[in-house]
Motif scaffolding. Structure first.
Motif, PDB file in Angstrom:
ATOM      1  N   ILE A  61       0.935  -1.296  -0.170  1.00 52.55           N
ATOM      2  CA  ILE A  61       0.056   0.037   0.317  1.00 52.55           C
ATOM      3  C   ILE A  61       0.536   1.332  -0.081  1.00 52.55           C
ATOM      4  N   ALA A 118      -2.886   5.342  -1.153  1.00 47.03           N
ATOM      5  CA  ALA A 118      -4.403   4.507   0.027  1.00 47.03           C
ATOM      6  C   ALA A 118      -4.926   5.128   0.800  1.00 47.03           C
ATOM      7  N   ALA A 350      -8.620   2.722  -3.038  1.00 44.95           N
ATOM      8  CA  ALA A 350      -8.075   1.630  -1.820  1.00 44.95           C
ATOM      9  C   ALA A 350      -9.408   1.176  -1.379  1.00 44.95           C
ATOM     10  N   LYS A 356      -6.507  -4.596  -0.528  1.00 42.50           N
ATOM     11  CA  LYS A 356      -5.956  -3.442  -0.271  1.00 42.50           C
ATOM     12  C   LYS A 356      -6.646  -2.527   0.719  1.00 42.50           C
ATOM     13  N   ALA A 360      -5.028  -1.166   4.322  1.00 41.15           N
ATOM     14  CA  ALA A 360      -5.014  -0.151   4.741  1.00 41.15           C
ATOM     15  C   ALA A 360      -5.607   0.485   5.596  1.00 41.15           C
TER      16      ALA A 360
END
Length: 451
Positions: A61, A118, A350, A356, A360
């Motif tokens: 990320i 992200a 994201a 992701k 995140a």
């Protein structure tokens, strides 16, 4: 409200704290793995293939924050990233930089070109409005619809609210306060007493003259690079805590006249020779160094600079202290500028990528955990329900910060955050022109408001 100090030499960075970090990250890693095994039933999309090995589930990320350059929390931030990566297997590509108008412009450009990160640690005022209006970041309300415990350790009433739609988007780590750093050795050499809670503008001007005559620079400031702390208090000094956040419609209305008076006060300092000779061209780092090196007496700045002095004045840290910005009119010296103006956002890009998204969200929840917030916020405003866990063995500078905040009679936000980025950029760019007489405060204010 106040309780901060961003220390790059935090006494909490010991083995006990590292063990606590490992435990928290282990829990996060387990939660992420369970989410992957659960597939798409609850969240609408799988976080990863249930048959994949842990190595195959690792995610990269991109993260952007203001913990760049010589920010006092940079070491804490780097340590947090390293711990997160080691225990989750995820990789963080960090593109953090020092907060500035140039940095804000770069963030905006990344979103416009589809290269946004992200996770973004960013301002919560008008700077974020364009991102929110364009749907580029995800609200806490939307996140909680699928992850009910998200940011549950925070007081909802202290989560920053957007003026675009009245929703909260950013999870804060710590807030800020602004005050006056003082080099006590310079004051002693000049025969000036340490300012206190009753420090007035008139006394301040007298002290600056005495300090100048003793061969020192009274005020460390770059009007080229960072004029906004002096702008904030100059405006505050011509109003009060009830009307400080009012914006003028023009230089001629009641608020505009207060702004004109405040900008004229800054010009007074320049005309008296109380600022560095290179104040119109120097970078902020150069002028902060003047205080650290014992060449200047006063510096208005925020809690984030505590870490800088701890790192760069370790052998004479007892010379550096915090006190109140001199007051005039209705404002008391103990009326501070402060609040919670930055937080972690998850971007829409994201959020719509299942793998992701999980990585995140886990990153944000780790960075905003009680333990991490306590590390980043040894002496700052926070939204934690449980408050920060104070570090043992605070140094004299941190103690003076806590004492300053404890004596606060009012805390208001920064009025500059209510200006649009274009208005603020234009006004601050003109402050150096105001002090030299190239433009008048009236012309600068009206020009900025027209942007």
């Amino acid at each position: 409200m106040c309780a901060h100090g961003s220390s790059s030499r935090s006494p909490r960075t010991n083995e006990g704290v590292l063990n606590m970090k490992r435990a928290i990250l282990s829990i996060l890693a387990t939660a992420m793995l369970l989410g992957a095994l659960a597939g798409c039933g609850e969240h609408g999309a799988p976080a990863g293939d249930a048959s994949a090995t842990p190595e195959e589930q690792h995610v990269t990320i991109h993260v952007v924050t203001s913990y760049g350059g010589d920010d006092g929390n940079r070491p804490n931030y780097r340590m947090a990233i390293a711990g997160y990566e080691a225990l989750t297997g995820n990789t963080v590509i960090d593109a953090s930089a020092t907060s500035s108008e140039e940095w804000k412009a770069k963030v905006a450009t990344d979103f416009e070109t589809g290269t946004e990160p992200a996770v973004l640690f960013y301002f919560t005022g008008s700077d974020a409005s364009a991102l929110i209006a364009a749907g580029k970041v995800v609200s806490i309300e939307e996140i909680r619809a699928e992850y009910p415990d998200y940011a549950s350790n925070m007081k909802d009433e202290l989560l920053p609210v957007s003026t675009v739609d009245g929703k909260s988007y950013a999870v804060p780590v710590n807030g800020f306060w602004e005050g006056m750093f003082v080099n006590k050795a310079v004051l002693a050499a000049a025969g000036v007493e340490m300012p206190g809670a009753d420090y007035t503008w008139e006394r301040f001007l007298q002290d600056c003259q005495t300090i100048k005559e003793a061969g020192f620079i009274p005020v460390a400031v770059s009007l080229q690079d960072v004029p906004h702390y002096w702008f904030e208090f100059a405006i505050y000094n011509n109003g009060n805590s009830r009307n400080h956040l009012d914006l003028p419609a023009s230089s001629g209305d009641a608020v505009g006249k207060r702004w004109v008076a405040g900008l004229e006060d800054i010009k007074t300092l320049y005309d008296a020779g109380f600022l560095p000779d290179n104040t119109l061209t120097a970078a902020d780092a150069e002028t902060v160094r003047l205080l650290a090196d014992g060449e200047a007496a006063f510096l208005i700045d925020g809690n984030w600079q505590i870490g800088y002095f701890q790192e760069n004045c370790a052998d004479h840290l007892e010379d550096i202290a915090l006190t109140y910005v001199p007051c005039k009119g209705e404002r008391a010296a103990t009326d501070l500028v402060g609040g919670i103006s930055m937080g972690y956002y998850i971007t829409r890009k994201a959020w719509e990528n299942p793998a992701k998204r999980e990585a995140a969200l886990a990153f944000i929840e780790y960075m905003t955990s009680d333990e991490q917030v306590s590390i980043f916020s040894a002496t700052a405003v926070t939204a934690l329900k449980n408050g920060v866990t104070p570090a043992a063995g605070l140094d004299a500078l941190q103690v003076s910060a806590i004492e300053m905040c404890a004596g606060a009679t009012a805390v208001v936000g920064a009025v500059q955050d209510r200006l649009t980025p274009e208005q603020r950029g234009a006004l601050f760019a003109d402050i150096k022109n105001i002090v030299t007489g190239a433009v008048t405060p009236v012309e600068a204010i009206d020009s900025a408001l027209s942007k």
